[in-house]
Design a protein around this motif. Structure first.
Motif, short mmCIF file in Angstrom:
data_model
loop_
_atom_site.label_atom_id
_atom_site.label_comp_id
_atom_site.label_asym_id
_atom_site.label_seq_id
_atom_site.Cartn_x
_atom_site.Cartn_y
_atom_site.Cartn_z
N THR A 1 0.83 -1.21 0.00
CA THR A 1 0.00 0.00 0.00
C THR A 1 0.86 1.26 0.00
OG1 THR A 1 -1.85 -1.09 1.09
CG2 THR A 1 -1.71 1.29 1.33
N CYS B 1 0.65 4.13 -2.79
CA CYS B 1 0.25 5.49 -2.40
C CYS B 1 1.31 6.52 -2.81
CB CYS B 1 -0.01 5.55 -0.91
SG CYS B 1 -1.54 4.75 -0.39
N GLN C 1 -4.93 6.08 -5.15
CA GLN C 1 -6.04 7.03 -5.14
C GLN C 1 -6.43 7.49 -6.54
OE1 GLN C 1 -2.95 7.31 -4.07
NE2 GLN C 1 -2.29 9.42 -3.71
N GLU D 1 -10.76 1.10 0.26
CA GLU D 1 -11.04 1.90 1.45
C GLU D 1 -10.21 1.47 2.65
OE1 GLU D 1 -12.63 4.56 1.63
OE2 GLU D 1 -13.72 4.60 -0.27
N ASP D 2 -10.03 0.15 2.87
CA ASP D 2 -9.26 -0.32 4.02
C ASP D 2 -7.81 0.14 3.91
OD1 ASP D 2 -11.48 -1.52 5.09
OD2 ASP D 2 -11.02 -3.51 4.27
N TRP E 1 -6.59 2.60 2.01
CA TRP E 1 -6.49 4.06 2.04
C TRP E 1 -6.66 4.59 3.46
CZ3 TRP E 1 -4.23 7.56 -0.53
CH2 TRP E 1 -4.57 8.91 -0.40
N SER E 2 -7.54 3.97 4.23
CA SER E 2 -7.71 4.38 5.63
C SER E 2 -6.43 4.14 6.42
CB SER E 2 -8.88 3.63 6.26
OG SER E 2 -10.09 3.97 5.64
N TRP E 3 -5.77 3.00 6.14
CA TRP E 3 -4.50 2.71 6.81
C TRP E 3 -3.48 3.81 6.52
CZ3 TRP E 3 0.31 2.02 4.57
CH2 TRP E 3 1.32 1.56 5.41
N TRP E 4 -3.41 4.24 5.25
CA TRP E 4 -2.43 5.25 4.85
C TRP E 4 -2.81 6.64 5.36
CZ3 TRP E 4 2.34 5.69 3.00
CH2 TRP E 4 2.73 6.86 2.37
N SER E 5 -4.04 7.07 5.10
CA SER E 5 -4.44 8.43 5.45
C SER E 5 -4.55 8.63 6.96
CB SER E 5 -5.78 8.77 4.77
OG SER E 5 -6.80 7.88 5.19
N GLY E 6 -4.68 7.54 7.72
CA GLY E 6 -4.77 7.65 9.17
C GLY E 6 -3.45 7.92 9.85
N LYS E 7 -2.36 7.86 9.09
CA LYS E 7 -1.04 8.08 9.68
C LYS E 7 -0.71 9.57 9.72
CE LYS E 7 0.82 3.57 8.52
NZ LYS E 7 0.74 3.16 9.93
#
Length: 278
Positions: free
Chosen positions: A33, A37, A43, A49-50, A52-58
């Motif tokens: 991922t 990214c 993107q 979604e799973d 992207w959430s892992w990446w954007s949550g950092k």
């Protein structure tokens, strides 16, 4: 005197497409991922979604650190070229052909250091993944049941201007994490005919965990994102019984009287149609 490395990459890309034509499918490198990214591929079209959430949550600082690590690892794997020093490449002259699928001369990743930006040319194996992931002529999503979540396998059309559909990128979200780089993805480059055959094999398989009673339908959603009004959806909902196949096309439930061969022909015509002319 050395040859032009860009021409060597164009020839390698063509050799890869020739191998797909000959063998039906070629394994491509897996990516994480973080790698997808930092390359802008996660993107670009279909967002997982799973992942992207892992990446954007950092935190931003952690994403920056992971980006630098991912780019260095891609260079280490030979998927990005070593940075080169020298003057910038000239702009293409009017009338020059656009790069075809997998031609890395038209694409590069960027590694940022304090006060500078260095282009990292994309090598053919990675270029094929990026061509499918970022500029697909179509995207195929599969579901077991009309209201079910999409499964982990997706297909992306790779078309070339003037030649139409050349290959299909198959992506599988494994759900496995690669150390700090997040969820991993496997890739195969397939011929259009093999991509259709893979869909027919999936339709023929019983749904996971199904034992008794009527099988849930298998749904094939085909999105064509390169249309000016936004993505168009073409849906095939397929049910298998002792009497054979029952197929409804599109969400209005238009029935199709067909067997597997006819369904394969409908899929082939759709995937290779005007939307794949590039």
């Amino acid at each position: 005197m050395t040859g032009d490395p860009r021409q060597a990459d164009v020839e390698a890309s063509q050799a890869l497409l020739d191998q797909v034509d000959r063998d039906d499918a070629v394994q491509l490198p897996a990516l994480s991922t973080a790698e997808l990214c930092v390359l802008g591929a996660m993107q670009a079209t279909l967002v997982d979604e799973d992942a992207w959430s892992w990446w954007s949550g950092k935190a931003e600082a952690e994403r920056f650190e992971l980006s630098a690590m991912a780019l260095k690892f891609l260079v280490h794997r030979g998927l990005l070229a070593e940075p080169e020093t020298g003057p910038a490449e000239p702009e293409p002259r009017p009338g020059e052909p656009e790069p075809g699928p997998g031609d890395e001369s038209g694409a590069s990743a960027t590694e940022d250091a304090p006060g500078e930006s260095v282009g990292l040319p994309v090598r053919p194996l990675l270029a094929m993944i990026l061509a499918g992931r970022t500029q697909p002529s179509f995207i195929v999503v599969r579901r077991e049941g009309a209201k079910a979540e999409p499964d982990r396998m997706r297909l992306y059309g790779i078309a070339e201007e003037g030649r139409g559909l050349r290959a299909v990128l198959a992506e599988e979200a494994t759900g496995n994490h690669v150390s700090r780089f997040g969820p991993a993805y496997k890739y195969v480059l397939a011929s259009p005919a093999e991509a259709v055959r893979s869909l027919l094999r999936w339709v023929d398989r019983p749904p996971a965990g199904h034992r008794f009673g009527r099988r849930p339908s298998k749904v094939i959603d085909v999105y064509q994102p390169n249309k000016g009004t936004g993505p168009d959806l073409d849906r095939f909902e397929v049910r298998r019984s002792s009497a054979g196949l029952s197929v409804e096309r599109n969400q209005d439930g238009t029935p199709i009287d067909c067997d597997e061969e006819t369904l394969g022909r409908h899929l082939s015509e759709l995937l290779s149609g005007p939307g794949s002319a590039a």
